[in-house]
Design a protein around this motif. Structure first.
Motif, mmCIF file in Angstrom:
data_model
loop_
_atom_site.group_PDB
_atom_site.id
_atom_site.type_symbol
_atom_site.label_atom_id
_atom_site.label_comp_id
_atom_site.label_asym_id
_atom_site.label_seq_id
_atom_site.Cartn_x
_atom_site.Cartn_y
_atom_site.Cartn_z
ATOM 1 N N GLU A 30 13.528 -3.046 -18.039
ATOM 2 C CA GLU A 30 14.129 -3.074 -16.613
ATOM 3 C C GLU A 30 12.601 -3.282 -14.911
ATOM 4 O O GLU A 30 12.363 -4.443 -14.553
ATOM 5 C CB GLU A 30 14.579 -1.935 -15.879
ATOM 6 C CG GLU A 30 15.849 -2.575 -16.256
ATOM 7 C CD GLU A 30 16.435 -0.715 -15.326
ATOM 8 O OE1 GLU A 30 15.969 -0.112 -14.418
ATOM 9 O OE2 GLU A 30 17.765 -0.415 -15.825
ATOM 10 N N ARG A 41 13.741 -4.055 -9.039
ATOM 11 C CA ARG A 41 14.510 -3.302 -9.882
ATOM 12 C C ARG A 41 15.924 -2.689 -10.253
ATOM 13 O O ARG A 41 16.922 -2.743 -11.069
ATOM 14 C CB ARG A 41 13.782 -1.252 -9.986
ATOM 15 C CG ARG A 41 12.320 -1.801 -10.489
ATOM 16 C CD ARG A 41 11.932 -0.722 -11.492
ATOM 17 N NE ARG A 41 12.626 -0.349 -11.931
ATOM 18 C CZ ARG A 41 12.221 0.974 -12.647
ATOM 19 N NH1 ARG A 41 11.100 1.755 -13.356
ATOM 20 N NH2 ARG A 41 13.139 1.492 -14.036
ATOM 21 N N ARG A 45 19.049 -4.086 -11.955
ATOM 22 C CA ARG A 45 19.919 -3.115 -12.979
ATOM 23 C C ARG A 45 21.165 -3.086 -12.623
ATOM 24 O O ARG A 45 21.909 -3.123 -13.531
ATOM 25 C CB ARG A 45 19.324 -1.808 -12.023
ATOM 26 C CG ARG A 45 19.663 -0.330 -13.067
ATOM 27 C CD ARG A 45 19.812 0.879 -12.388
ATOM 28 N NE ARG A 45 18.405 1.321 -12.604
ATOM 29 C CZ ARG A 45 17.433 1.407 -11.901
ATOM 30 N NH1 ARG A 45 18.062 1.166 -10.247
ATOM 31 N NH2 ARG A 45 16.345 1.181 -12.680
#
Length: 237
Positions: A30, A41, A45
């Motif tokens: 990630e 991030r 995600r």
């Protein structure tokens, strides 16, 4: 500090898929995906969650994200919105779209119908056939409610026609699948024998407010390699 503005989620998903194709075994972590895409991030995600829901990747707590390596060979995904011409070309064939008929009409009661539009609705009715390298492949009959005074190009995809004709940006599509014997009228257009076993798919496209953008009914002949209908389902154990 670098300004990491979250890109559009669909664009971010496309970028991640491109990175996957460059690394067939695993996707980068990630943090690395955020660095490569310029996204946060949290955005990465969320994109990975959406990709897992669509069957593109498998995520395991504490492990790298693994791509679904069978996807390139599954053909056309019936759980995703698509345009036949794009799907045919992506499979390595030459598509041809023929508008068999296109006319404005008012829906009447008592006629054979596959839609649930109200009687008296003004619609654009089109019949389109796609060929694969010159051979008949799919035939679609579309009913698009018309609520605007606008010129409509029947060659455009039904999603675009709906937005132009009635202002509905389709958010959902419900589909019913039946195995049928091809009737004489559609067999003649497809240059096939009446009674040929085919798959018939009936679609209803509607907006976030449940307003109907279109109804569509489609039959397909046996698809060549790379165009077979496929459904990807996430299996949770």
């Amino acid at each position: 500090m670098t300004d990491k503005r979250a890109p559009d989620q669909d664009a971010l998903i496309d970028r991640i898929l491109h990175l996957w194709r460059a690394d067939a075994d695993t996707l980068p972590s990630e943090p690395r995906l955020a660095e490569l895409t310029g996204a946060s991030r949290n955005s990465v995600r969320e994109a990975l969650i959406r990709l897992e829901e669509r069957g593109y990747v498998h995520r395991t707590q504490g492990a790298r994200t693994s791509p679904n390596r069978r996807l390139p060979g599954v053909g056309r995904r019936i759980d995703e919105q698509f345009d036949h011409s794009l799907s045919i070309r992506a499979a390595g064939y030459e598509p041809t779209l023929e508008v068999v008929s296109a006319d404005r009409m008012t829906l009447a009661a008592g006629t054979q119908r596959y839609d649930d539009l109200p009687d008296g609705a003004d619609v654009l009715r089109t019949t389109k056939m796609w060929r694969v390298d010159g051979a008949p492949y799919a035939l679609a009959e579309d009913l698009v409610p018309v609520t605007r005074v606008v010129d409509l190009d029947p060659q455009r995809p039904v999603f675009d026609l709906a937005e132009a004709a009635n202002g509905i940006r389709v958010a959902w599509e419900t589909m019913w699948i039946d195995a049928i014997a091809l009737d004489a009228a559609r067999a003649a257009i497809l240059d096939a024998e009446p009674g040929t076993p085919v798959i018939e798919m009936t679609y209803c496209g509607y907006g976030a407010d449940d307003a109907i953008g279109y109804w569509s009914r489609e039959v397909q002949l046996t698809a060549p390699a790379g165009l077979r209908n496929a459904l990807i389902r996430r299996v949770r154990s």
